[in-house]
Design an enzyme around this catalytic site. Structure first.
Site, PDB file in Angstrom:
ATOM      1  N   TYR A  30       0.817  -1.218   0.000  1.00 30.61           N
ATOM      2  CA  TYR A  30       0.000   0.000   0.000  1.00 30.61           C
ATOM      3  C   TYR A  30       0.848   1.266   0.000  1.00 30.61           C
ATOM      4  O   TYR A  30       0.418   2.292  -0.535  1.00 30.61           O
ATOM      5  CB  TYR A  30      -1.033  -0.035   1.139  1.00 30.61           C
ATOM      6  CG  TYR A  30      -2.144  -1.005   0.811  1.00 30.61           C
ATOM      7  CD1 TYR A  30      -3.115  -0.675  -0.131  1.00 30.61           C
ATOM      8  CD2 TYR A  30      -2.178  -2.282   1.360  1.00 30.61           C
ATOM      9  CE1 TYR A  30      -4.107  -1.577  -0.495  1.00 30.61           C
ATOM     10  CE2 TYR A  30      -3.165  -3.195   1.006  1.00 30.61           C
ATOM     11  CZ  TYR A  30      -4.124  -2.833   0.077  1.00 30.61           C
ATOM     12  OH  TYR A  30      -5.104  -3.725  -0.301  1.00 30.61           O
TER      13      TYR A  30
ATOM     14  N   ARG B 184       1.357   1.815  -3.586  1.00 25.62           N
ATOM     15  CA  ARG B 184       0.117   2.329  -4.203  1.00 25.62           C
ATOM     16  C   ARG B 184      -0.015   3.827  -3.910  1.00 25.62           C
ATOM     17  O   ARG B 184      -0.337   4.624  -4.763  1.00 25.62           O
ATOM     18  CB  ARG B 184      -1.123   1.626  -3.631  1.00 25.62           C
ATOM     19  CG  ARG B 184      -1.211   0.124  -3.728  1.00 25.62           C
ATOM     20  CD  ARG B 184      -1.738  -0.327  -5.068  1.00 25.62           C
ATOM     21  NE  ARG B 184      -0.741  -0.212  -6.112  1.00 25.62           N
ATOM     22  CZ  ARG B 184       0.350  -1.000  -6.230  1.00 25.62           C
ATOM     23  NH1 ARG B 184       0.572  -1.977  -5.383  1.00 25.62           N
ATOM     24  NH2 ARG B 184       1.213  -0.814  -7.207  1.00 25.62           N
TER      25      ARG B 184
ATOM     26  N   GLN C  52     -15.148   2.774  -6.473  1.00 22.77           N
ATOM     27  CA  GLN C  52     -14.460   1.634  -5.855  1.00 22.77           C
ATOM     28  C   GLN C  52     -12.983   1.976  -5.689  1.00 22.77           C
ATOM     29  O   GLN C  52     -12.229   1.200  -5.118  1.00 22.77           O
ATOM     30  CB  GLN C  52     -14.593   0.399  -6.750  1.00 22.77           C
ATOM     31  CG  GLN C  52     -16.025  -0.050  -6.941  1.00 22.77           C
ATOM     32  CD  GLN C  52     -16.133  -1.028  -8.110  1.00 22.77           C
ATOM     33  OE1 GLN C  52     -15.991  -2.233  -7.944  1.00 22.77           O
ATOM     34  NE2 GLN C  52     -16.373  -0.517  -9.288  1.00 22.77           N
ATOM     35  N   ASN C  53     -12.582   3.114  -6.220  1.00 19.31           N
ATOM     36  CA  ASN C  53     -11.157   3.461  -6.216  1.00 19.31           C
ATOM     37  C   ASN C  53     -10.716   3.998  -4.868  1.00 19.31           C
ATOM     38  O   ASN C  53     -11.438   4.744  -4.211  1.00 19.31           O
ATOM     39  CB  ASN C  53     -10.859   4.484  -7.315  1.00 19.31           C
ATOM     40  CG  ASN C  53     -11.159   3.920  -8.686  1.00 19.31           C
ATOM     41  OD1 ASN C  53     -11.312   2.709  -8.826  1.00 19.31           O
ATOM     42  ND2 ASN C  53     -11.240   4.786  -9.682  1.00 19.31           N
TER      43      ASN C  53
ATOM     44  N   HIS D 203     -14.378   1.208  -1.190  1.00 22.23           N
ATOM     45  CA  HIS D 203     -13.296   0.305  -0.800  1.00 22.23           C
ATOM     46  C   HIS D 203     -12.178   0.997  -0.020  1.00 22.23           C
ATOM     47  O   HIS D 203     -11.072   0.483   0.050  1.00 22.23           O
ATOM     48  CB  HIS D 203     -12.733  -0.389  -2.059  1.00 22.23           C
ATOM     49  CG  HIS D 203     -13.721  -1.325  -2.695  1.00 22.23           C
ATOM     50  ND1 HIS D 203     -13.617  -1.795  -3.977  1.00 22.23           N
ATOM     51  CD2 HIS D 203     -14.857  -1.885  -2.193  1.00 22.23           C
ATOM     52  CE1 HIS D 203     -14.650  -2.596  -4.252  1.00 22.23           C
ATOM     53  NE2 HIS D 203     -15.415  -2.662  -3.186  1.00 22.23           N
TER      54      HIS D 203
ATOM     55  N   GLY E  19     -15.409   2.396 -16.152  1.00 16.76           N
ATOM     56  CA  GLY E  19     -14.106   1.805 -15.846  1.00 16.76           C
ATOM     57  C   GLY E  19     -14.103   0.759 -14.755  1.00 16.76           C
ATOM     58  O   GLY E  19     -13.180   0.717 -13.946  1.00 16.76           O
ATOM     59  N   THR E  20     -15.122  -0.090 -14.745  1.00 18.01           N
ATOM     60  CA  THR E  20     -15.088  -1.202 -13.789  1.00 18.01           C
ATOM     61  C   THR E  20     -15.514  -2.485 -14.470  1.00 18.01           C
ATOM     62  O   THR E  20     -16.427  -2.485 -15.295  1.00 18.01           O
ATOM     63  CB  THR E  20     -15.982  -0.948 -12.554  1.00 18.01           C
ATOM     64  OG1 THR E  20     -16.068  -2.166 -11.786  1.00 18.01           O
ATOM     65  CG2 THR E  20     -17.390  -0.494 -12.908  1.00 18.01           C
ATOM     66  N   SER E  21     -14.837  -3.587 -14.114  1.00 17.33           N
ATOM     67  CA  SER E  21     -15.170  -4.885 -14.715  1.00 17.33           C
ATOM     68  C   SER E  21     -16.423  -5.486 -14.080  1.00 17.33           C
ATOM     69  O   SER E  21     -16.890  -6.533 -14.526  1.00 17.33           O
ATOM     70  CB  SER E  21     -13.988  -5.847 -14.555  1.00 17.33           C
ATOM     71  OG  SER E  21     -13.748  -6.077 -13.177  1.00 17.33           O
TER      72      SER E  21
HETATM   73  N1  APR Z   1     -10.801   3.801 -19.481  1.00  9.77           N
HETATM   74  C1  APR Z   1     -11.925   3.190 -19.035  1.00  9.77           C
HETATM   75  N2  APR Z   1     -11.967   1.911 -18.639  1.00  9.77           N
HETATM   76  C2  APR Z   1     -10.834   1.210 -18.706  1.00  9.77           C
HETATM   77  C3  APR Z   1      -9.617   1.760 -19.166  1.00  9.77           C
HETATM   78  C4  APR Z   1      -9.633   3.123 -19.573  1.00  9.77           C
HETATM   79  N3  APR Z   1      -8.535   3.746 -20.012  1.00  9.77           N
HETATM   80  N4  APR Z   1      -8.665   0.800 -19.107  1.00  9.77           N
HETATM   81  C5  APR Z   1      -9.267  -0.297 -18.623  1.00  9.77           C
HETATM   82  N5  APR Z   1     -10.566  -0.060 -18.383  1.00  9.77           N
HETATM   83  C6  APR Z   1     -11.596  -0.943 -17.832  1.00  9.77           C
HETATM   84  C7  APR Z   1     -11.419  -2.418 -18.125  1.00  9.77           C
HETATM   85  O1  APR Z   1     -12.001  -2.754 -19.391  1.00  9.77           O
HETATM   86  C8  APR Z   1     -12.171  -3.066 -16.955  1.00  9.77           C
HETATM   87  O2  APR Z   1     -13.554  -3.243 -17.254  1.00  9.77           O
HETATM   88  O3  APR Z   1     -11.540  -0.827 -16.439  1.00  9.77           O
HETATM   89  C9  APR Z   1     -12.035  -2.020 -15.839  1.00  9.77           C
HETATM   90  C10 APR Z   1     -11.072  -2.405 -14.748  1.00  9.77           C
HETATM   91  O4  APR Z   1     -11.550  -3.524 -14.054  1.00  9.77           O
HETATM   92  P1  APR Z   1     -10.818  -4.048 -12.741  1.00  9.77           P
HETATM   93  O5  APR Z   1      -9.357  -4.095 -12.986  1.00  9.77           O
HETATM   94  O6  APR Z   1     -11.490  -5.299 -12.340  1.00  9.77           O
HETATM   95  O7  APR Z   1     -11.056  -2.870 -11.686  1.00  9.77           O
HETATM   96  P2  APR Z   1     -12.342  -2.599 -10.776  1.00  9.77           P
HETATM   97  O8  APR Z   1     -13.583  -3.056 -11.471  1.00  9.77           O
HETATM   98  O9  APR Z   1     -12.279  -1.189 -10.329  1.00  9.77           O
HETATM   99  O10 APR Z   1     -12.057  -3.545  -9.557  1.00  9.77           O
HETATM  100  C11 APR Z   1     -12.967  -3.593  -8.486  1.00  9.77           C
HETATM  101  O11 APR Z   1     -11.504  -5.004  -7.279  1.00  9.77           O
HETATM  102  O12 APR Z   1      -9.404  -5.628  -6.545  1.00  9.77           O
HETATM  103  C12 APR Z   1     -10.520  -4.946  -6.245  1.00  9.77           C
HETATM  104  O13 APR Z   1     -10.738  -3.406  -4.574  1.00  9.77           O
HETATM  105  C13 APR Z   1     -10.307  -3.516  -5.898  1.00  9.77           C
HETATM  106  O14 APR Z   1     -11.857  -1.683  -6.179  1.00  9.77           O
HETATM  107  C14 APR Z   1     -11.240  -2.764  -6.823  1.00  9.77           C
HETATM  108  C15 APR Z   1     -12.244  -3.826  -7.204  1.00  9.77           C
END
Ligand code: APR
Length: 232
Positions: free
Chosen positions: A55, A58, A88-89, A106, A172-174
């Site tokens: 961390y 980070r 979530q960031n 988070h 921007g989240t999976s």
């Molecule tokens: N702009 C927009 N989206 C993007 C970009 C970009 N430049 N680059 C990547 N992405 C997308 C990817 O396609 C994906 O869908 O961002 C997403 C990232 O997904 P994750 O890496 O899974 O991140 P996130 O969804 O924020 O993770 C959730 O998981 O590990 C934990 O606590 C951590 O808060 C985090 C949580």
């Protein structure tokens, strides 16, 4: 006329153009580190120095990063909307871009807390926390982060926000990590919804959702254009 409620639900992708790695993309953080080694209460119990170091790195990267165009556009939307951000960031880039109403599901990397009393939270203005840095009750300071396997204390507040959305933007989240990813279930059917993300998704079950398949900065520009056609 009162402003409509716009809710932004952001993940690591919104900060990718600021140079911060996402978690699950190719080359993402969870390829380099194992979740169970650095992001669980068990990891902290087993090897707090390793977790602390993870961390610290980070935090250093977050302090060196700058808000990008997506964070900035989101901040300007407060002129038109009653805007709330659920992120979530753990970074503070939404705030540094000028957004005021940011709920961190988070945790926050720029804060630490006591490892014996979760209410003893303090802000940091440096990146490094040393082993031996203690809270006022004498326990080692831990990152103010929600680890895997821990409760998500802000989830109820996030749900209350989502339930009142007129417009809801996922960016921007999976949508892999629960309970956070379940937030879409609480957004009213009638709310207009957007997903801004370059990835592939199957969200056919979500009513009124448009996928803008683009990176965050580009996607927010397209979103702003599409807003022109929305009757507010
Ligand atoms: N702009 C927009 N989206 C993007 C970009 C970009 N430049 N680059 C990547 N992405 C997308 C990817 O396609 C994906 O869908 O961002 C997403 C990232 O997904 P994750 O890496 O899974 O991140 P996130 O969804 O924020 O993770 C959730 O998981 O590990 C934990 O606590 C951590 O808060 C985090 C949580």
């Amino acid at each position: 006329m009162s402003k409509k409620n716009l809710v932004i639900f952001s993940g690591a992708g919104v900060s990718a153009e600021s140079g911060l790695k996402t978690f699950r993309d190719a080359g993402g953080l969870w390829e380099e580190f194992k979740i169970e080694d650095v992001a669980t209460p068990e990891a902290w119990a087993k090897d707090p120095a390793l977790v602390n170091n993870f961390y610290n790195l980070r935090r250093k990267q977050v302090m060196e990063a700058l808000p990008n165009e997506a964070h900035k556009i989101i901040a300007t939307l407060s002129n038109t909307f009653n805007i709330k951000i659920i992120t979530q960031n753990i970074d503070d880039l939404h705030e540094r871009a000028g957004s005021k109403d940011v709920l961190h599901l988070h945790g926050e990397i720029m804060k630490v807390r006591s490892s014996v009393d979760e209410k003893l939270i303090s802000k940091l203005n440096k990146w490094e926390v040393k082993m031996g840095d203690r809270c006022e009750k004498g326990s080692q300071l831990r990152p103010h982060i929600v680890w895997f396997g821990e409760m998500v204390p802000e989830m109820d507040n996030a749900i209350l926000i989502a339930e009142k959305a007129d417009l809801f933007v996922v960016i921007g989240t999976s949508l892999n990590v629960y309970p956070a990813a379940g937030i879409l279930n609480y957004v009213p059917q009638t709310a207009l919804k957007w997903l801004i993300d370059p990835g592939e998704f199957n969200l056919d079950y979500v009513a009124n959702l448009k996928h803008i398949k683009a990176v965050a900065s580009e996607g927010m520009k397209i979103f702003k254009e599409q807003l022109q056609a929305v009757k507010l």
